[in-house]
Scaffold this motif. Structure first.
Motif, PDB file in Angstrom:
ATOM      1  N   HIS A  37       0.815  -1.081   0.144  1.00 46.16           N
ATOM      2  CA  HIS A  37       0.018  -0.100   0.168  1.00 46.16           C
ATOM      3  C   HIS A  37       0.998   1.106   0.098  1.00 46.16           C
ATOM      4  CE1 HIS A  37      -4.004  -2.396   0.642  1.00 46.16           C
ATOM      5  NE2 HIS A  37      -3.005  -3.212   1.131  1.00 46.16           N
ATOM      6  N   GLU A  38       0.158   2.355   0.006  1.00 41.30           N
ATOM      7  CA  GLU A  38       0.786   3.680  -0.034  1.00 41.30           C
ATOM      8  C   GLU A  38       1.441   4.246   1.256  1.00 41.30           C
ATOM      9  OE1 GLU A  38       0.946   7.904  -2.563  1.00 41.30           O
ATOM     10  OE2 GLU A  38      -1.247   7.029  -1.664  1.00 41.30           O
ATOM     11  N   LEU A  39       2.554   4.232   1.526  1.00 38.43           N
ATOM     12  CA  LEU A  39       3.148   4.724   2.774  1.00 38.43           C
ATOM     13  C   LEU A  39       3.654   6.184   2.620  1.00 38.43           C
ATOM     14  CD1 LEU A  39       4.691   1.748   4.337  1.00 38.43           C
ATOM     15  CD2 LEU A  39       2.602   2.750   5.059  1.00 38.43           C
ATOM     16  N   LEU A  40       3.132   7.406   3.354  1.00 33.53           N
ATOM     17  CA  LEU A  40       4.039   8.721   3.085  1.00 33.53           C
ATOM     18  C   LEU A  40       4.619   9.130   4.576  1.00 33.53           C
ATOM     19  CD1 LEU A  40       0.881  10.298   1.320  1.00 33.53           C
ATOM     20  CD2 LEU A  40       3.083   9.522   0.214  1.00 33.53           C
ATOM     21  N   SER A  41       5.833   9.069   4.687  1.00 33.47           N
ATOM     22  CA  SER A  41       6.433   9.566   5.894  1.00 33.47           C
ATOM     23  C   SER A  41       6.408  11.013   5.899  1.00 33.47           C
ATOM     24  CB  SER A  41       8.004   8.961   5.975  1.00 33.47           C
ATOM     25  OG  SER A  41       7.929   7.624   5.859  1.00 33.47           O
ATOM     26  N   ALA A  42       5.469  11.737   6.340  1.00 39.18           N
ATOM     27  CA  ALA A  42       5.088  13.216   6.425  1.00 39.18           C
ATOM     28  C   ALA A  42       4.106  13.598   7.240  1.00 39.18           C
ATOM     29  CB  ALA A  42       4.803  13.262   4.586  1.00 39.18           C
TER      30      ALA A  42
END
Ligand SMILES: C[S@@+](CC[C@H](N)C(=O)[O-])C[C@H]1O[C@@H](n2cnc3c(N)ncnc32)[C@H](O)[C@@H]1O
Length: 449
Positions: free
Chosen positions: A56-61
């Motif tokens: 899936h999509e992981l955004l470190s933000a």
């Protein structure tokens, strides 16, 4: 009603999760079960989440409102109240469903407590206000819904079209399905026997009998030792035939309006013979009744369960057998005696000590191994013979023996001695039946615990 329960189809749909810790992981696990496509955003993301959301999509933000684009649902699972409020405000402005963990006032949707027997799913909610109560109610429902109801739900879904062809009228179809759920066909569907299940579902002329028998082990006395399956069937039965070994506290758990019939042996009562019990079971089931045959312990351990099902098979009566905790397991556990132990006993043997024609006639030579525990059921009357014969066959006179009376109940008593001393001890003590005799070195183990 403040919230309308809806079951949301999330398969392949995009969901945003804000937060990178333990709470987010719990929500993610649930969302994945429903097949959601997840985007997760957080400045720090735990290793477990990275692993779980590999595809899936992981955004470190840090969160920003553009993350909401194309999402049908957002879950804020952070401990930062400012972020939670921001997510809630942005989502509400964009008409996106929002859940903020532990803040019902910021939610447009809450997560209910779920009983997942897919395709059957039961959800329980309290508008986010009383989660502990919600979970409690869920547990109560869990007890009533057998795990195998999944198979029943699947069966009904699979046969839906065929039933529609057979009964085009919707009311008749509904009544037929309602009736089916009270027949043995429903139990058959739960056991994966769709041939039998179909014979009931499509029987619009009601030609097959709807009675059945549940042969259920009630355990040794403590009602908390009943199995879930036993409790479920105790709620379902219309007639209950029970023995004297079934404790009153167990009987209290039977459905209130069930007809209760005592068929055990008790002084002052005319006892019912095994043949009469067998015939009664068949007759009641043929009359269309759901009959619970409740037996102490386990029905297949000195319980004559085999004879009863033989009759049911001959009578073509649907039945099921539910094991119970046998007296040996229950009494040993509550008396602190492990039936086997790596250093003291490699095997355990259950033996009937019931005297036949005044004699306890058993292959005594087989019971002499010092590393074997021997448990005698129904042995009190023949105790002196049992102890003497074991010593004659070669077991040490000092071999420890325990007698457990009324095991697992509040009146439980444990008497300890040896093969040599036990008959004398019993003669000097008022011991009440039922009793179980445990012979072997494991008996002394309880002194250590
Ligand atoms: C006819 S057998 C039935 C055994 C039962 N089917 C079982 O699995 O426990 C009856 C004997 O079980 C033992 N028993 C059953 N419940 C007991 C209890 N609560 N405490 C001690 N012994 C028990 C006694 O030896 C009694 O005489």
């Amino acid at each position: 009603m403040r919230y309308l329960p809806l079951h949301l189809d999330l398969k392949g749909r995009h969901v945003l999760v804000v937060g990178g810790g333990e709470i987010a992981l719990r929500k993610v696990t649930l969302l994945l079960k429903a097949g959601a496509r997840i985007t997760l955003v957080a400045p720090e993301i735990s290793g477990a989440l990275k692993e779980t959301l590999r595809d899936h999509e992981l955004l470190s933000a840090t969160y920003e409102s553009s993350h909401l684009d194309n999402k049908v649902l957002v879950v804020a699972a952070t401990e930062n109240e400012t972020v939670n409020r921001e997510v809630s405000g942005d989502a509400t402005a964009k008409n996106i469903l929002v859940n903020v963990v532990d803040s019902p006032e910021l939610c447009t949707v809450t997560f209910p407590a779920i009983i997942d027997r897919s395709p059957l799913v039961v959800s329980v909610g309290s508008a986010g206000g009383a989660p502990v109560l919600t979970r409690y109610v869920r547990e109560q429902i869990e007890l009533l819904l057998p795990e195998r109801i999944t198979q029943l739900a699947g069966f009904l879904a699979k046969t839906r079209d065929k039933l529609k062809d057979l009964l085009p009228d919707i009311d008749r179809r509904r009544r037929q399905t309602e009736d089916f759920l009270t027949t043995p066909g429903a139990e058959a569907a739960m056991s994966g026997d769709s041939v039998t299940a179909e014979s009931y579902l499509f029987d619009t002329e009601k030609t097959v009998t709807s009675g059945e028998v549940y042969l259920v082990g009630a355990g040794p006395g403590d009602p908390d030792l009943l199995t879930l399956r036993a409790l479920q069937l105790m709620q379902k039965a219309e007639v209950v035939l029970y023995d004297n070994l079934v404790s009153p506290r167990v009987l209290d758990r039977v459905r209130r309006d069930a007809e209760m019939e005592f068929v055990g042996k008790r002084s002052g009562y005319k006892s019912t013979s095994q043949e009469d019990i067998n015939d009664l079971l068949v007759r009641l089931a043929k009359d269309g009744k759901r009959v619970l045959r409740l037996k102490g312990g386990d029905p297949f351990i000195f319980g004559r369960g085999g004879e009863e099902i033989q009759k049911l098979i001959e009578g073509n009566i649907p039945f099921q057998v539910v094991p119970g905790i046998t007296a040996a397991s229950g009494c040993a556990a509550y008396a602190g005696i492990p039936l086997t132990h790596r250093e003291l006993s490699q095997s355990v043997r259950f033996v009937t000590g019931h005297p036949k024609d005044g004699k306890v006639d058993l292959p005594w030579q087989e019971f002499v191994h010092p590393m074997e525990t021997v448990v005698f059921y129904m042995g009190l009357g023949g105790l002196a013979t049992i102890c003497q014969q074991l010593m004659n066959a070669g077991r040490e006179a000092s071999t420890p023996v325990a007698i457990v009376s009324k095991g697992t109940t509040p009146e439980q008593q444990v008497l300890k001695g040896t093969l040599e001393s036990m008959p004398g001890l019993v003669a000097r003590t008022q011991i009440q039946t039922p009793t179980l005799i445990i012979v072997g070195d494991v008996v002394n183990f309880s002194a250590q615990i």
